[in-house]
Design an enzyme around this catalytic site. Sequence first.
Site, PDB file in Angstrom:
ATOM      1  N   LYS A 131       0.063   4.545   5.217  1.00  0.00           N
ATOM      2  CA  LYS A 131      -0.255   3.618   4.127  1.00  0.00           C
ATOM      3  C   LYS A 131      -1.461   2.806   4.559  1.00  0.00           C
ATOM      4  O   LYS A 131      -1.708   2.634   5.752  1.00  0.00           O
ATOM      5  CB  LYS A 131       0.938   2.687   3.863  1.00  0.00           C
ATOM      6  CG  LYS A 131       0.960   2.082   2.484  1.00  0.00           C
ATOM      7  CD  LYS A 131       1.734   2.900   1.479  1.00  0.00           C
ATOM      8  CE  LYS A 131       1.624   2.313   0.099  1.00  0.00           C
ATOM      9  NZ  LYS A 131       2.502   2.968  -0.873  1.00  0.00           N
TER      10      LYS A 131
ATOM     11  N   ASP B  65      -1.930   2.558  -5.000  1.00  0.00           N
ATOM     12  CA  ASP B  65      -0.760   1.677  -4.924  1.00  0.00           C
ATOM     13  C   ASP B  65      -1.183   0.435  -5.717  1.00  0.00           C
ATOM     14  O   ASP B  65      -2.097   0.530  -6.552  1.00  0.00           O
ATOM     15  CB  ASP B  65      -0.398   1.355  -3.457  1.00  0.00           C
ATOM     16  CG  ASP B  65       0.941   0.636  -3.321  1.00  0.00           C
ATOM     17  OD1 ASP B  65       1.986   1.285  -3.405  1.00  0.00           O
ATOM     18  OD2 ASP B  65       0.955  -0.606  -3.149  1.00  0.00           O
TER      19      ASP B  65
END
Length: 449
Positions: free
Chosen positions: A130, A170
Site C-alpha cells: 500500500k 484508494d
Amino acid sequence: MSSQMNEQLESIYSKVVKRNPGETEFHQAVKEVLSTLEVVLKKKPHYIEQKIIERMCEPERQLIFRVPWIDDKGEIHVNRGFRVQFSSVIGPYKGGLRFHPSVYLGIIKFLSFEQIFKNALTGLHIGGGKGGSDFDPKGKSDNEIMRFCQSFMIELYRHIGADVDVPAGDIGVGGREIGYLFGQYKRLTGRFEPGVLTGKGLSYGGSLARKEATGYGLVYFTDIMLKTKKESFEGKKVIVSGSGNVATYAMEKVTQLGGKVIACSDSNGVILDENGINLDTVKRLKEVERKRLKEYVNAHSNAKYLENGCIWDISCDVALPCATQNELNADNAKILLKNGCKCVAEGAIMPATPEAIETFQSAGILYAPGKATNAGGVATSALEMQQNSCRDKWEFEYTDSKLKNIMTNIHQTCYETAEEYGVAGDYLKGANIAGFVKVADTMIPLGLV
Ligand code: NDP
C-alpha cells in the site's frame, strides 16, 4: 472481539508496538489479527518455531520519499510519499495509493498489513502493499493534481512494475490520478506497461467493472451472508457512510437488489433521503463536478442535509461503513443496535473500532470485516492484470460474474474456516485465520523469507 491473546502472541504484539512507536492504526490492525490466532497455533505449533508471525509483522520494504510540487500560483510545496511493500509471498505487492492529509507511515503500514490477508482470501496471486501521501487533493485544480502525481511517480516508478508491485487507487486516488500516474510512468520508462497500475481508464488498459468492483463485491458478499439467515436486501433500509467510489457502487448494487439506501455521507455531513438516495445526483456531484455532498439537497428538496451529523444515528436494517478507518465506535454500534440494525458489513478498511466489533458480535448480529467484504476491488484489479497480460478486453458481464464468483468463494472460505476452528458464524476470525494460514503455508516452502 472476544478472544484474548495468549502469552506468546502477547509477547509478539508487544515487540511490534515497541518496534513501531506511535503507529496506532498499525498496532490496532496487528492486534486484531493476532487476537484471532490462538486456535491456529494450537493446531499448527510449527508456526511458532518458524517465527511466522514475527516475519509477517515486519514489512519486506518501506519506502518514504520527498514529493515536491508547484501550485498554480507558483508556490512550492513539499509532501511525503510512502510505499510499504509488506509481503510478496503469494504474488507481486498489490494495493492502492491513498492521498489524504491524515496519511503517515502508520496508516500506510496498517493498510498494507491488512492487504496481505485480503489478497490471500481472493485466491489470486497477489501479495500485500500500500502507498500514498499526506497530500490533500481537496480544492486542488486538475493541473495541480497532475503535477503532484507526476512528482510522486518520479520516485515511485523505480520501485514498481507488473511483476514487482502494482499500485491502484484508494481514498483520494481515482481514475484521474491513475491516468496522470500512468502517463508519467510511461514517459519515465519509455514503456507502455499497462500491468504496472490498475484502475486505469478503459482506453489504455483498464477493465470494465473495476470502478464498480469494491462496492458491488461488498454487496454480493453481504447478500450471501444475509441468505445464511434466510434474509435478503429486498425491502431493507440501508445506510452507507461515505460517498466516494466504494460507497457509490455499494449503493447502486443494494438498490438493484431491492434494498433502499436512505443515507450517505462525506466528512462534512450526512444526506438523509427517505425516498432513497438518487445515485445519478451523487455520481454527478462526486464523479463529474467534484462537489460536496451537501449540494444534493439542491436537486432533492425532500432530502435533509445534516451538517456534522452522525450517519450511525439513523435507523436502518443494514449498515455499510464505506468511508474510512475507525469511523464507527462502540457508542455508534450501540445506537445502531438499539435502532434495530441486523447486519453490518465493511466496505472501508477497518472502519469499526475493536469495541464496536465486540458490541456487534456480542449482540449476535451479522458482522463481516473489510478484509473479506471489500476484497472485490483488488480481486478485479487482478482480473485487470490478467487482461493486460494477455492483451485482452473482457465484457462487463463476464468480469462482473467473475467478481461475483470470487466473493462467493471468499464468503465460503470465511464461513467454513470459522466452523473448522470452532467459531461458527464469526466472519472476523474466519477471514483472519483463512488469510493468515494461506500466507503462512506458502512462506514455509519458500525457505527463510
Ligand atoms: P474515495 O476517496 O472515493 O471516497 C472516500 C469517502 O469517504 C468520501 O466520501 C470521503 O469524504 C469519506 N471520508 C474519507 N476520509 C474521511 C474521514 N476521515 N472522515 C469522514 N469521511 C471520510 O475513497 P474510496 O471510496 O475508494 O475508499 C473508501 C474506503 O474503502 C477506504 O477505507 C478505502 O481504503 C476502502 N477501499 C477502497 C477500495 C477501492 O477500490 N477504492 C478497495 C478496498 C477498500 P470527503 O470527500 O469529505 O473526504
